[in-house]
Design an enzyme around this catalytic site. Structure first.
Site, PDB file in Angstrom:
ATOM      1  N   ASP A 117       0.840   9.112  -0.730  1.00  0.00           N
ATOM      2  CA  ASP A 117       0.719   7.952  -1.610  1.00  0.00           C
ATOM      3  C   ASP A 117       0.577   8.413  -3.072  1.00  0.00           C
ATOM      4  O   ASP A 117       1.381   9.203  -3.547  1.00  0.00           O
ATOM      5  CB  ASP A 117      -0.454   7.080  -1.141  1.00  0.00           C
ATOM      6  CG  ASP A 117      -0.574   5.758  -1.866  1.00  0.00           C
ATOM      7  OD1 ASP A 117       0.217   4.843  -1.590  1.00  0.00           O
ATOM      8  OD2 ASP A 117      -1.466   5.640  -2.733  1.00  0.00           O
ATOM      9  N   TYR A 171      -2.980   3.014 -11.839  1.00  0.00           N
ATOM     10  CA  TYR A 171      -1.817   2.133 -11.965  1.00  0.00           C
ATOM     11  C   TYR A 171      -1.663   1.639 -13.395  1.00  0.00           C
ATOM     12  O   TYR A 171      -0.536   1.496 -13.890  1.00  0.00           O
ATOM     13  CB  TYR A 171      -1.969   0.952 -11.006  1.00  0.00           C
ATOM     14  CG  TYR A 171      -1.832   1.343  -9.558  1.00  0.00           C
ATOM     15  CD1 TYR A 171      -0.585   1.380  -8.952  1.00  0.00           C
ATOM     16  CD2 TYR A 171      -2.948   1.681  -8.798  1.00  0.00           C
ATOM     17  CE1 TYR A 171      -0.442   1.739  -7.620  1.00  0.00           C
ATOM     18  CE2 TYR A 171      -2.823   2.041  -7.465  1.00  0.00           C
ATOM     19  CZ  TYR A 171      -1.568   2.075  -6.885  1.00  0.00           C
ATOM     20  OH  TYR A 171      -1.440   2.441  -5.572  1.00  0.00           O
ATOM     21  N   HIS A 197       2.373   3.106   6.628  1.00  0.00           N
ATOM     22  CA  HIS A 197       2.160   3.840   5.383  1.00  0.00           C
ATOM     23  C   HIS A 197       1.107   4.928   5.557  1.00  0.00           C
ATOM     24  O   HIS A 197       1.187   5.980   4.929  1.00  0.00           O
ATOM     25  CB  HIS A 197       1.719   2.846   4.300  1.00  0.00           C
ATOM     26  CG  HIS A 197       1.425   3.481   2.978  1.00  0.00           C
ATOM     27  ND1 HIS A 197       2.415   3.914   2.113  1.00  0.00           N
ATOM     28  CD2 HIS A 197       0.243   3.760   2.359  1.00  0.00           C
ATOM     29  CE1 HIS A 197       1.860   4.424   1.030  1.00  0.00           C
ATOM     30  NE2 HIS A 197       0.545   4.348   1.158  1.00  0.00           N
TER      31      HIS A 197
END
Length: 293
Positions: free
Chosen positions: A110, A220, A274
């Site tokens: 990730d 982010y 994921h």
């Protein structure tokens, strides 16, 4: 609860470009004379996500799983600028010699994968082999998302995280119910493997630390405010392991890295989500073992 493989809290101290001290927490096992295998987690995780791989590879490697800055027991400097890619890459560059090594096998998932792709490209002398799980190469992700509407829709949370305060509130609400949904949801969660109540409590504990939620979301925010520069091609051997039931990333992103990697192998695990290293740890460990041989 405080999950623990080692009984000690271990830290390395690094220095930022602003000469500020940052402590990075890590968990380690294995003989210090063996090669280093360094694990880098993603969002919203901490070192604990690598528990199955730490147990598997401790016989042949000095296995070390860090908490990225802002996560777990690592320091959490304030401000979005402290989470831009250049600073995180600098952290890894200092961690490896601080652990007593000249290079490593780098394993990432990730957000940790984005860091690992960039780090390997910028500092190839420090990475012998790279293993990335469910994370696209950063140089191709933006263009892929612009051309692929399905991926654009799946990336909605990146834009949501740019809003002040509200993302933090959504994570903390109802005893961090969002974390529970992320890891145990019917579509998004660990679908094949197990994610127990104790496992969820471990993640909640890590994110209950002061400043932890904002720090994680700041990764982010920083990638939009401080967009990373294009990075060089990667020449070392790279293995991408991809759980095909990922609801946040299109499967086509896995092989797309062929365009910027000289020696790239992709292994798909059809039934995995994921969270592939927790969902199908035996298959992930087998792919890793074959690649490392």
């Amino acid at each position: 609860m405080r999950p623990c493989i080692s009984n000690l809290l271990l830290f390395v101290t690094i220095w930022t470009t602003d000469s500020e001290e940052v402590k990075i927490h890590y968990v380690a096992q294995g003989d210090v004379t063996k090669p280093l295998m360094l694990f880098v987690h993603g969002f919203p995780e901490f070192w604990y996500s690598w528990r199955y791989q730490l147990r598997k590879f401790k016989k042949d490697y000095r296995v070390v799983a860090i908490d990225l800055r802002g996560y777990g027991d690592s320091d959490k400097p304030s401000g979005v600028a402290n989470y831009q890619m250049s600073k995180i890459v600098s952290d890894l560059k200092q961690v490896i010699p601080a652990l007593g090594y000249r290079s490593c096998v780098l394993v990432a998932h990730d957000w940790g994968g984005t860091i690992a792709w960039t780090f390997t490209a910028m500092h190839p002398e420090l990475v012998d082999k790279l293993i990335v799980m469910n994370c696209p190469h950063p140089s191709i992700f933006r263009s892929y998302m612009e051309k692929n509407m399905a991926q654009f829709k799946k990336s909605w949370y990146i834009f949501f995280f740019q809003i002040p305060f509200l993302p933090e509130l959504s994570v903390r609400a109802n005893d961090m119910k969002a974390l529970e949904r992320i890891f145990t949801g019917r579509k998004d969660g660990v679908t094949t493997g197990k994610c127990s109540t104790d496992d969820i409590e471990a993640y909640k504990y890590a994110f209950s630390r002061p400043g932890a939620v904002t720090a994680a979301i700041n990764y982010y925010r920083a990638t939009i405010r401080f967009p990373p520069k294009r990075i060089p091609r990667i020449s070392c051997p790279v293995l991408t392991i991809w759980g095909c039931k990922d609801t946040a990333l299109e499967t086509g992103l896995a092989a797309a890295a062929d365009a910027v990697v000289d020696n790239h192998t992709v292994k798909y695990i059809e039934e995995a989500s994921h969270w592939v290293m927790m969902d199908t740890p035996d298959k992930v460990n087998k792919h890793m073992t074959d690649f490392l041989k």
